[in-house]
Scaffold this active site. Structure first.
Site, PDB file in Angstrom:
ATOM      1  N   ASP A 232       0.832  -1.200   0.000  1.00  0.00           N
ATOM      2  CA  ASP A 232       0.000   0.000   0.000  1.00  0.00           C
ATOM      3  C   ASP A 232       0.867   1.250   0.000  1.00  0.00           C
ATOM      4  O   ASP A 232       0.607   2.218  -0.737  1.00  0.00           O
ATOM      5  CB  ASP A 232      -0.915  -0.026   1.227  1.00  0.00           C
ATOM      6  CG  ASP A 232      -1.712   1.250   1.380  1.00  0.00           C
ATOM      7  OD1 ASP A 232      -2.609   1.481   0.562  1.00  0.00           O
ATOM      8  OD2 ASP A 232      -1.444   2.020   2.337  1.00  0.00           O
TER       9      ASP A 232
ATOM     10  N   GLU B 291      -2.025  -5.643  -3.583  1.00  0.00           N
ATOM     11  CA  GLU B 291      -1.117  -4.795  -2.802  1.00  0.00           C
ATOM     12  C   GLU B 291       0.019  -5.621  -2.220  1.00  0.00           C
ATOM     13  O   GLU B 291       1.178  -5.181  -2.190  1.00  0.00           O
ATOM     14  CB  GLU B 291      -1.871  -4.093  -1.675  1.00  0.00           C
ATOM     15  CG  GLU B 291      -2.675  -2.896  -2.118  1.00  0.00           C
ATOM     16  CD  GLU B 291      -3.255  -2.121  -0.960  1.00  0.00           C
ATOM     17  OE1 GLU B 291      -3.327  -0.878  -1.062  1.00  0.00           O
ATOM     18  OE2 GLU B 291      -3.659  -2.736   0.045  1.00  0.00           O
TER      19      GLU B 291
END
Length: 239
Positions: free
Chosen positions: A59, A131
């Site tokens: 992220d 992610e």
């Protein structure tokens, strides 16, 4: 961070590496990025091991690469416009689109009960795993490898945006003002859930339309959700 949770067919793993454009020096990183915590119910040695930490890292890497990219691509845009572009490009929907484009769902390992009613991998898990894969790429090959993957798969999304996305609350406000109507009215109807995971219910009202109610993890999130719903109603031609 290295790991080798549950053996994976090396031919299958190689096919995913081809899609990612990177050969892992430590394949265990990629395997971990594909492993949901529900696998602990399949193998007790997997307790406490899954892709969450890599997701956390991915992220941040995604946000950094996209922010740097936007700064270079739009040197004259103010921070607010860049922030809106960034939000649109790193949200779960964008990650899900990339995950689907590379066929990531076929490689994610999770317990049967974590699939949706059709037997497919749930969208939220797909986005999270994407992610995690970015995090694994960063750990194994550094920022250049992660950046290369992001640029390849986010370029179509960057190019598709003709301008900075507009915040839905701002869009609803401008729609109302353009028609001489009062500003949208947001009312908090209630709050439920524990302190660590609250759920707020908010109602938005605009002259000429029935009130719309939505919920979210914060008042702002609930307001945005309600505004988005009302905008969709307006765009269907009921304005």
């Amino acid at each position: 961070m290295s790991s080798s949770p549950l053996p994976v067919d090396p031919v299958l793993l190689r096919s995913l590496e081809d899609r990612l454009g990177h050969r892992f020096s430590d394949p265990g990183r990629l395997i971990l990025a594909l492993t949901h915590t529900s696998m602990a119910g399949v193998d007790r040695t997997m307790v406490g091991r899954g892709y969450e930490r890599l997701e956390f890292l991915g992220d941040r890497v995604l946000g950094l690469v996209i922010a740097e990219w936007l700064m270079e691509r739009f040197p004259a845009e103010p921070e607010g416009a860049l922030a809106r572009r960034l939000t649109a490009l790193v949200r779960a929907e964008a990650l899900l689109e990339v995950a689907e484009a590379i066929g990531l769902g076929a490689f994610i390992r999770l317990a049967p009960g974590e699939h949706d009613p059709t037997g497919a991998v749930k969208p939220a898990i797909m986005a999270d795993a994407c992610e995690a894969v970015i995090g694994a790429l960063y750990l194994d090959g550094g920022l250049p490898v992660a950046r290369a993957f992001i640029h390849v798969h986010w370029t179509p999304r960057l190019e598709a945006a003709s301008g900075p996305p507009q915040d839905v609350k701002t869009a609803l406000q401008e729609w109302a003002l353009a028609r001489g109507r009062k500003l949208p009215l947001y009312e908090t109807l209630g709050r439920t859930g524990p302190d660590h995971a609250p759920v707020f219910e908010v109602r938005v009202t605009v002259d000429g339309h029935a009130p719309v109610t939505a919920s979210g993890s914060s008042k702002r999130a609930a307001e945005k959700a309600a505004a988005a719903i009302l905008l969709r109603i307006i765009k269907t031609g009921t304005a």
